[in-house]
Design an enzyme around this catalytic site. Structure first.
Site, PDB file in Angstrom:
ATOM      1  N   HIS A  49       0.837  -1.198   0.000  1.00 54.36           N
ATOM      2  CA  HIS A  49       0.000   0.000   0.000  1.00 54.36           C
ATOM      3  C   HIS A  49       0.876   1.253   0.000  1.00 54.36           C
ATOM      4  CE1 HIS A  49      -2.949  -2.942   1.509  1.00 54.36           C
ATOM      5  NE2 HIS A  49      -3.866  -2.116   1.053  1.00 54.36           N
TER       6      HIS A  49
ATOM      7  N   ASP B 236      -5.002  -6.049  -7.604  1.00 50.75           N
ATOM      8  CA  ASP B 236      -5.172  -5.397  -6.314  1.00 50.75           C
ATOM      9  C   ASP B 236      -5.378  -3.908  -6.611  1.00 50.75           C
ATOM     10  OD1 ASP B 236      -5.346  -5.046  -3.591  1.00 50.75           O
ATOM     11  OD2 ASP B 236      -3.464  -6.055  -3.134  1.00 50.75           O
TER      12      ASP B 236
END
Length: 271
Positions: free
Chosen positions: A129, A200
């Site tokens: 992330h 993702d």
């Protein structure tokens, strides 16, 4: 979800409902279902399948089509900041047994499974992330460890596989897995997966850092991903710019129209 499906019958509603720490249905009070790590430590595949079937029944009742689960990562690095108890364990064979059982339980209840995060996010000490993790394993270790649970998911008939934003220099020294045709060839070729490849979230730094989401979307489609997860904090204007950038890439010849049509067909097959 009823209103979404009524407005667009081809729409897919997806969710992260892994059990344990990662729950959307029960975020206020905590999941009713144990974590993958607990199920792996119990090592009873019938229990894992039953848990997944119960999750699937709840998702069907909520009008959900796809569950972005199970986690098929082998938790081989104890310093991993993002996988941890979301994994069934550090042993590839154990993880594979339970990934297959979870897939069977979920899809038997009527919800599509999406095994993640290909080709394996377990041997990282960085959160994708926030940055781009690098996994320094060779192709042999990758096949003997990381790919084992994904092979089991494919054999169990998983409808989807989600990619990860990790760099594997032994396969592709430049692009993260989500954007790498070389990495995705492992999934299509070596593992024989014919379903939908899901990215993702492209707003994660591991995918769009230094290039932006629109360009990450183009590269992701070109690499062989079919369904793009964009993120949660994008405005309608930002989403429109992503679409426009993809269309411009097709017109400019940087993105093959046939590849995009193939992606659309694989996504349509999920509904």
């Amino acid at each position: 979800t009823d209103e979404i499906h009524a407005a667009s019958p081809g729409a897919l509603v997806a969710i992260d409902e892994e059990g344990g720490d990662v729950t959307r249905l029960h975020h206020a009070d905590g999941s009713l279902h144990p974590s993958a790590a607990y199920l792996g430590s119990l090592d009873d595949v019938d229990t894992t399948e039953a848990v997944a079937a119960d999750i699937g029944a709840q998702l069907v009742a909520a009008g959900v089509d796809l569950n972005l689960a199970p986690v098929a990562d082998v938790n081989s690095n104890p310093l991993n900041p993002v996988i941890g108890v979301r994994s069934f364990g550090a042993d590839p064979g154990l993880a594979a047994r339970h990934v297959a059982a979870f897939t069977r339980g979920l899809q038997g209840a009527g919800v599509g499974a999406v095994a993640k995060h290909f080709p394996g996010h377990g041997d990282t000490a960085t959160d994708s992330h926030r940055a781009l993790p690098t996994i320094t394993v060779d192709a042999d270790l990758l096949a003997a460890r990381e790919l084992v649970p994904f092979r089991a998911a494919v054999a169990a008939g998983t409808l989807g596989v989600m990619t990860s934003h990790i760099l594997l220099p032994a396969i592709d020294p430049e692009l993260p897995a989500t954007l790498s045709a070389a990495v995705l060839r492992l999934l299509r070729g070596d593992l024989g997966f014919t379903g939908a490849i899901v990215s993702d979230a492209l707003d994660m730094a591991g995918a769009s850092g230094g290039r932006g989401i629109p360009e990450a979307a183009v590269l992701t489609l070109a690499a062989g991903v079919d369904l793009l997860c964009i993120g949660t904090d994008n405005t309608a204007d930002q989403l429109a710019r992503i679409v426009d950038h993809v269309l411009d890439a097709i017109r400019d010849g940087r993105l093959d129209e046939a590849r995009v049509r193939d992606a659309a067909e694989r996504v349509a097959a999920l509904s």
